[in-house]
Write an enzyme that holds these catalytic residues in place. Structure first.
Site, PDB file in Angstrom:
ATOM      1  N   ARG A 125      38.099 -27.039 -25.978  1.00  0.00           N
ATOM      2  CA  ARG A 125      36.934 -26.406 -25.348  1.00  0.00           C
ATOM      3  C   ARG A 125      36.567 -25.256 -26.256  1.00  0.00           C
ATOM      4  NH1 ARG A 125      32.995 -23.720 -24.140  1.00  0.00           N
ATOM      5  NH2 ARG A 125      32.369 -23.116 -22.026  1.00  0.00           N
ATOM      6  N   HIS A 128      34.504 -19.309 -26.740  1.00  0.00           N
ATOM      7  CA  HIS A 128      33.365 -18.819 -25.973  1.00  0.00           C
ATOM      8  C   HIS A 128      33.788 -17.619 -25.125  1.00  0.00           C
ATOM      9  CE1 HIS A 128      35.554 -21.117 -22.957  1.00  0.00           C
ATOM     10  NE2 HIS A 128      34.897 -20.442 -22.034  1.00  0.00           N
ATOM     11  N   HIS A 130      32.202 -15.275 -21.335  1.00  0.00           N
ATOM     12  CA  HIS A 130      31.208 -15.246 -20.246  1.00  0.00           C
ATOM     13  C   HIS A 130      31.356 -13.971 -19.446  1.00  0.00           C
ATOM     14  CE1 HIS A 130      34.813 -17.134 -18.604  1.00  0.00           C
ATOM     15  NE2 HIS A 130      34.601 -18.166 -19.381  1.00  0.00           N
ATOM     16  N   GLU A 134      37.880 -15.557 -15.551  1.00  0.00           N
ATOM     17  CA  GLU A 134      38.255 -16.979 -15.434  1.00  0.00           C
ATOM     18  C   GLU A 134      39.723 -17.096 -15.081  1.00  0.00           C
ATOM     19  OE1 GLU A 134      37.088 -19.427 -18.772  1.00  0.00           O
ATOM     20  OE2 GLU A 134      38.976 -20.525 -18.746  1.00  0.00           O
ATOM     21  N   HIS A 173      37.750 -16.580 -25.536  1.00  0.00           N
ATOM     22  CA  HIS A 173      38.936 -17.445 -25.472  1.00  0.00           C
ATOM     23  C   HIS A 173      38.622 -18.859 -25.928  1.00  0.00           C
ATOM     24  CE1 HIS A 173      36.882 -17.126 -21.551  1.00  0.00           C
ATOM     25  NE2 HIS A 173      37.025 -18.434 -21.480  1.00  0.00           N
ATOM     26  N   GLU A 196      29.736 -23.243 -15.738  1.00  0.00           N
ATOM     27  CA  GLU A 196      30.467 -23.593 -16.940  1.00  0.00           C
ATOM     28  C   GLU A 196      29.512 -23.946 -18.083  1.00  0.00           C
ATOM     29  OE1 GLU A 196      33.335 -23.514 -18.193  1.00  0.00           O
ATOM     30  OE2 GLU A 196      33.292 -25.058 -19.747  1.00  0.00           O
ATOM     31  N   HIS A 310      45.646 -18.394  10.916  1.00  0.00           N
ATOM     32  CA  HIS A 310      45.626 -17.129  10.192  1.00  0.00           C
ATOM     33  C   HIS A 310      44.226 -16.833   9.709  1.00  0.00           C
ATOM     34  CE1 HIS A 310      45.655 -20.030   6.899  1.00  0.00           C
ATOM     35  NE2 HIS A 310      45.198 -19.074   6.107  1.00  0.00           N
ATOM     36  N   HIS A 312      42.106 -14.163   6.409  1.00  0.00           N
ATOM     37  CA  HIS A 312      42.273 -13.286   5.242  1.00  0.00           C
ATOM     38  C   HIS A 312      41.300 -12.121   5.362  1.00  0.00           C
ATOM     39  CE1 HIS A 312      44.655 -16.533   3.492  1.00  0.00           C
ATOM     40  NE2 HIS A 312      43.751 -17.325   4.044  1.00  0.00           N
ATOM     41  N   GLU A 317      38.126 -17.508   1.029  1.00  0.00           N
ATOM     42  CA  GLU A 317      39.142 -18.395   0.462  1.00  0.00           C
ATOM     43  C   GLU A 317      38.493 -19.644  -0.113  1.00  0.00           C
ATOM     44  OE1 GLU A 317      42.316 -19.415   3.139  1.00  0.00           O
ATOM     45  OE2 GLU A 317      42.871 -21.226   2.037  1.00  0.00           O
ATOM     46  N   HIS A 356      41.555 -19.851  10.717  1.00  0.00           N
ATOM     47  CA  HIS A 356      41.656 -21.247  10.295  1.00  0.00           C
ATOM     48  C   HIS A 356      43.103 -21.693  10.235  1.00  0.00           C
ATOM     49  CE1 HIS A 356      41.708 -18.744   6.653  1.00  0.00           C
ATOM     50  NE2 HIS A 356      42.410 -19.683   6.059  1.00  0.00           N
TER      51      HIS A 356
HETATM   52 MN    MN Z   1      35.841 -19.770 -20.247  1.00  0.00          MN
HETATM   53 MN    MN Z   2      43.845 -19.352   4.484  1.00  0.00          MN
END
Ligand code: MN
Ligand code: MN
Length: 418
Positions: A125, A128, A130, A134, A173, A196, A310, A312, A317, A356
Site C-alpha cells: 500500500r 501516504h 492523511h 489510523e 506510513h 481510504e 452494558h 460506553h 462503539e 446493548h
Molecule cells: Mn493510511
Molecule cells: Mn459495547
C-alpha cells in the site's frame, strides 16, 4: 387487571400455575410491556399476520432473523446499525485490494470509518498520509509497517495475525504484506467521513511538482526524477523487504527510532477478563501508549454466552465481526429496543451510552472487535450498577428481594456466564 398481563404471567409461572396455550406463548417471550403487543408470539392465532407474501430475496432475508422476526420485547425503530464489508465494492489492483464503509455508506458511523484491505506477499500500500489517525487489526498473515514522527524518528515493525498498529493523524506510513500469503486487515480512521481513497500519496505529490522544484528540494539534478510514475500506485506488487533489523537500522539512520512502538500484539496479550462465557482483551493508551485516540476490545464469546448488558459513557462503539454468529439488541430512550444479526465481515455501531448486549447465536466461538474513538476503553455494566447500589433502592425498582440482588454479578464479568 388483564389476566394475561406480564405481571400475572410471571406470578403464575413462579407459582407453577398451569397456563393456557395463549398465555404460555406470551410468557415465552418474557414480556409484552407495550400496547398493542408486538412480535410473532402474539400472532399465533392469526398466522398470516407474520408471513411475507411479497417480493423477497430469501438468501439475504434469511441472514436477519432478528430483523424479520424481532423479539416481542423489541419496540420502535432506530437508525440502521448494521453494515458490512461483504457487499462493499472492492478496488482490486495487482498486489491486493481495498473496500470501505464510511459514514457516506453508513450514516450512523460518525466517529469511525472502516476499511478492509488485503495485500499479497510483497504487495505494497503506497507510502501516504492523511488527516485522520489510523488504527488497524491484522486478521490474516503478517504486515510490515514503516512510519516516522515529526522529529524524523523512524519505526519499521512487523505485525502478525492478531496484532495492530496505530499511526497518529498526519504521520506518513507504508504497509506491505509479508506473510506466506500476504495479509488481510481492517483499518479504522478516527473520523466517520474519512475515505481510504482520499489520502495524500507520495507519487501524486511528486508527479504534480515542477521538476525544477524537485531538483531544488532534494539537491539533485531534475533528471533524477525523470522516471517517477505519472499516476498514483495506491496498491502494487512489490519485492519482499529485507531483514527487519537491517531495515530498522537503515530507516533510523543517525536520528533513531520513535520513542514508542507503533504496533501491539493484541491477540497475544493475556486476557483482561476471562470467564466461563469467554474473554476480553482491552487495548488503549494505558497499555499501548501510542494509541492516543483509539481504544479497543477483542471479545470472544463461547456458544450460549453473552457480552453482558452494558454501555460506553465516553464514545460510540464501532464493531467488526471476525468469527461466529451474533445477535445484538440496542436499547434507547423512547423506549426503543432493536435487534440485528451479525456474521464475519459485518460491522455494528452503537451510539455513545446506549444500552446493548451481544449474544452468541451460533455453535462456535463468536469473536469481534469493539473500537472506540477515545484514549481509554470505558464501559458501564448493568449488573455492576445494580450490585453496587444499596439493595433497598434496587429492590424497590425491580421487586426482587435483597438476597437475590446479592447474587447479581458484582465484578463486571464482561462476558457471561461468569
Ligand atoms: Mn493510511
Ligand atoms: Mn459495547
Amino acid at each position: 387487571m388483564d389476566p394475561l398481563s406480564r405481571r400475572n404471567l410471571l406470578a403464575a409461572a413462579a407459582a407453577g400455575t398451569v397456563m393456557t396455550a395463549a398465555s404460555a406463548a406470551q410468557a415465552a417471550s418474557f414480556g409484552n410491556p407495550d400496547r398493542p403487543p408486538q412480535g410473532v408470539t402474539n400472532t399465533l392465532s392469526n398466522p398470516s399476520s407474520a408471513t411475507d407474501p411479497g417480493p423477497q430475496n430469501p438468501a439475504l432475508a434469511s441472514q436477519f432473523p432478528g430483523a424479520f422476526s424481532p423479539p416481542a420485547t423489541d419496540v420502535g425503530d432506530m437508525p440502521m446499525f448494521w453494515a458490512s464489508f461483504n457487499n462493499a465494492p472492492r478496488r482490486v489492483q495487482n498486489g491486493g485490494w481495498a473496500r470501505q464503509v464510511t459514514q457516506a455508506d453508513f450514516a450512523i458511523s460518525e466517529q469511525i470509518s472502516g476499511v478492509n484491505m488485503r495485500l499479497t506477499r510483497g504487495g505494497i500500500r503506497e507510502m501516504h498520509w492523511h488527516q485522520q489517525a489510523e488504527w488497524a487489526y491484522v486478521t490474516k498473515g503478517a504486515c510490515r509497517i514503516t512510519t516516522i514522527d515529526a522529529a524524523g524518528r523512524a519505526n519499521v515493525e512487523d505485525v502478525g495475525e492478531g496484532g495492530l498498529w496505530y499511526f497518529p493523524a498526519g504521520l506518513p506510513h507504508s504497509l506491505q504484506g509479508i506473510g506466506p500469503d500476504g495479509t488481510e486487515f481492517i483499518l479504522c480512521f478516527d473520523d466517520g467521513k474519512a475515505s481510504e481513497y482520499s489520502t495524500l500519496m507520495l507519487t501524486e505529490w511528486m508527479a504534480h511538482t515542477p521538476p525544477e522544484v524537485l531538483a531544488l528540494n532534494f539537491g539533485l539534478p531534475a533528471e533524477t526524477f525523470a522516471r517517477i510514475p505519472l499516476d498514483d500506485l495506491y496498491i502494487f506488487q512489490g519485492a519482499m523487504p529485507g531483514p527487519l533489523a537491517a531495515e530498522q537500522a537503515e530507516a533510523a539512520g543517525s536520528v533513531g527510532r520513535m520513542p514508542r512502538a507503533s504496533t501491539f500484539d493484541l491477540a497475544g496479550m493475556a486476557p483482561s477478563r476471562s470467564t466461563k462465557g469467554g474473554e476480553a482483551r482491552i487495548v488503549d493508551s494505558r497499555n499501548f501508549p501510542a494509541s492516543t485516540t483509539i481504544a479497543a476490545a477483542l471479545v470472544t464469546v463461547h456458544p450460549g454466552g453473552l457480552r453482558e448488558m452494558h454501555w460506553h459513557p465516553n464514545a460510540d462503539e464501532w464493531q467488526y465481526y471476525i468469527a461466529g454468529e451474533a445477535e445484538m439488541t440496542i436499547f434507547a430512550t423512547g423506549p426503543k429496543a432493536v435487534t440485528q444479526n451479525f456474521k464475519p465481515g459485518d460491522i455494528g455501531y452503537v451510539k455513545k451510552s446506549l444500552g446493548h448486549y451481544v449474544r452468541n447465536t451460533g455453535t462456535t466461538d463468536l469473536v469481534f472487535l469493539e473500537v472506540f474513538r477515545a484514549p481509554e476503553f470505558q464501559d458501564v455494566s448493568l449488573s455492576d450498577w445494580l450490585a453496587h447500589t444499596p439493595r433497598a433502592m434496587v429492590s424497590q425498582h425491580l421487586n426482587v428481594d435483597a438476597a437475590t440482588i446479592a447474587r447479581f454479578p458484582a465484578t463486571k464479568p464482561v462476558v457471561m456466564p461468569q
